[in-house]
Design a protein around this motif. Structure first.
Motif, PDB file in Angstrom:
ATOM      1  N   THR A  11       0.796  -1.260   0.057  1.00  0.00           N
ATOM      2  CA  THR A  11       0.166  -0.206  -0.012  1.00  0.00           C
ATOM      3  C   THR A  11       0.803   1.410  -0.019  1.00  0.00           C
ATOM      4  N   GLY A  12       2.064   1.230  -0.723  1.00  0.00           N
ATOM      5  CA  GLY A  12       2.762   2.416  -0.813  1.00  0.00           C
ATOM      6  C   GLY A  12       3.705   2.586   0.045  1.00  0.00           C
ATOM      7  N   LEU A  13       3.823   1.808   1.119  1.00  0.00           N
ATOM      8  CA  LEU A  13       4.836   2.041   2.049  1.00  0.00           C
ATOM      9  C   LEU A  13       5.782   0.955   2.371  1.00  0.00           C
ATOM     10  N   PHE A  14       6.986   0.936   2.838  1.00  0.00           N
ATOM     11  CA  PHE A  14       7.843   0.055   3.298  1.00  0.00           C
ATOM     12  C   PHE A  14       8.059  -0.471   4.578  1.00  0.00           C
ATOM     13  N   GLY A  15       8.115  -1.846   4.493  1.00  0.00           N
ATOM     14  CA  GLY A  15       8.447  -2.560   5.991  1.00  0.00           C
ATOM     15  C   GLY A  15       9.439  -3.467   5.772  1.00  0.00           C
ATOM     16  N   TYR A  16       9.428  -4.383   6.302  1.00  0.00           N
ATOM     17  CA  TYR A  16      10.206  -5.978   6.098  1.00  0.00           C
ATOM     18  C   TYR A  16       9.424  -7.217   6.574  1.00  0.00           C
ATOM     19  N   ILE A  17       9.978  -8.089   5.363  1.00  0.00           N
ATOM     20  CA  ILE A  17       9.387  -9.217   5.506  1.00  0.00           C
ATOM     21  C   ILE A  17      10.291 -10.444   5.814  1.00  0.00           C
ATOM     22  N   ASP A  18       9.850 -11.630   6.447  1.00  0.00           N
ATOM     23  CA  ASP A  18      10.808 -12.865   6.477  1.00  0.00           C
ATOM     24  C   ASP A  18      10.911 -13.497   5.236  1.00  0.00           C
ATOM     25  N   ALA A  32      12.597   1.814   2.270  1.00  0.00           N
ATOM     26  CA  ALA A  32      13.710   1.002   3.155  1.00  0.00           C
ATOM     27  C   ALA A  32      14.702   0.382   2.466  1.00  0.00           C
ATOM     28  N   MET A  33      15.793   0.383   3.117  1.00  0.00           N
ATOM     29  CA  MET A  33      17.251  -0.305   2.480  1.00  0.00           C
ATOM     30  C   MET A  33      17.249  -1.529   3.286  1.00  0.00           C
ATOM     31  N   PRO A  34      18.107  -2.559   2.664  1.00  0.00           N
ATOM     32  CA  PRO A  34      18.542  -3.641   3.266  1.00  0.00           C
ATOM     33  C   PRO A  34      19.285  -3.500   4.401  1.00  0.00           C
ATOM     34  N   PHE A  35      19.108  -4.664   5.331  1.00  0.00           N
ATOM     35  CA  PHE A  35      20.033  -4.684   6.699  1.00  0.00           C
ATOM     36  C   PHE A  35      21.455  -4.790   6.362  1.00  0.00           C
ATOM     37  N   SER A  36      22.164  -4.075   7.235  1.00  0.00           N
ATOM     38  CA  SER A  36      23.686  -4.195   7.047  1.00  0.00           C
ATOM     39  C   SER A  36      24.301  -4.216   8.557  1.00  0.00           C
ATOM     40  N   LEU A  39      21.707  -3.455  11.009  1.00  0.00           N
ATOM     41  CA  LEU A  39      20.675  -2.096  10.906  1.00  0.00           C
ATOM     42  C   LEU A  39      20.424  -1.647   9.464  1.00  0.00           C
ATOM     43  N   ALA A  40      19.320  -0.945   9.364  1.00  0.00           N
ATOM     44  CA  ALA A  40      18.917  -0.542   7.942  1.00  0.00           C
ATOM     45  C   ALA A  40      18.605   1.027   8.189  1.00  0.00           C
ATOM     46  N   VAL A  41      18.493   1.509   6.931  1.00  0.00           N
ATOM     47  CA  VAL A  41      18.143   2.804   6.755  1.00  0.00           C
ATOM     48  C   VAL A  41      17.044   2.874   6.261  1.00  0.00           C
ATOM     49  N   VAL A  42      16.084   3.778   6.730  1.00  0.00           N
ATOM     50  CA  VAL A  42      14.689   3.918   6.117  1.00  0.00           C
ATOM     51  C   VAL A  42      14.489   5.601   5.943  1.00  0.00           C
ATOM     52  N   TYR A  43      13.722   5.708   5.102  1.00  0.00           N
ATOM     53  CA  TYR A  43      13.109   7.331   4.776  1.00  0.00           C
ATOM     54  C   TYR A  43      11.986   7.540   4.739  1.00  0.00           C
TER      55      TYR A  43
END
Length: 194
Positions: A11-18, A32-36, A39-43
């Motif tokens: 629905t237009g927004l980012f989160g994270y799935i397993d 949302a950027m991948p974890f490294s 940590l991950a960077v989100v905007y």
């Protein structure tokens, strides 16, 4: 998938799935950027935030782009220029100030805002640890060359008479060699001597 999480959009927004496709961090951000390094960077709304694997915001920066963390450090781009931040949100190099990474625990930072290379005035540089504590200071430095992982850096200094020379310093800040201007012109990039 990193840390069993991948950015996903709903629905237009980012989160994270397993890996099964189930939401582990609900969609909340514009990007949302991948974890490294966990940590991950989100905007969202012109704001960059760093989150942990539970989606908890650790710190945020307005009007910034944050690169993935490597060795607990991340480059940050702002309207003021580049900077360097730790995984705890501590700025080791203030955006807009020159810096050179010696290794993941030591950074050379300029105490003055950056200037174009052809207009650069000598300024003070410091070798600092990850907590921002000064290990050693250097005066009248025009610029620095260093490569992360190479245990030596070159600090170009100018004397009051205008003579330029280079200090070869190790990761603890100890001067290992001094080269004249003529000797430094023979090298392109980082000078490494055995």
């Amino acid at each position: 998938f990193t840390h069993n999480r991948a950015p996903a959009r709903d629905t237009g927004l980012f989160g994270y799935i397993d890996q099964s496709g189930a939401w582990v961090i609900e969609p909340t951000w514009d990007l949302a950027m991948p974890f490294s390094e966990g940590l991950a960077v989100v905007y969202s709304d012109d704001r960059a935030s760093v989150i942990d694997t539970n989606g908890r915001v650790l710190f945020s920066c307005d009007q910034a782009y944050i690169e993935p963390f490597e060795g607990g450090l991340a480059h940050v781009e702002t309207d003021s220029g580049s900077g360097l931040v730790t995984s705890t949100g501590r700025f080791l190099a203030i955006p807009g100030h020159d810096y050179a990474i010696m290794d993941t625990s030591r950074v050379l930072v300029c105490d003055s805002p950056s200037e174009p290379i052809d207009q650069r005035s000598p300024c003070n540089w410091r070798l600092i640890d990850r907590d921002g504590r000064t290990i050693r200071s250097y005066e009248n430095v025009t610029h620095v060359k260093a490569v992360m992982g190479v245990p030596l850096a070159v600090l170009f200094q100018r004397t009051t008479s205008g003579y330029v020379y280079a200090l070869i310093v190790d990761h603890s800040g100890v001067t290992r060699d001094v080269l004249s201007y003529e000797e430094t012109m023979m090298f392109n990039g980082v000078i490494v001597r055995s």
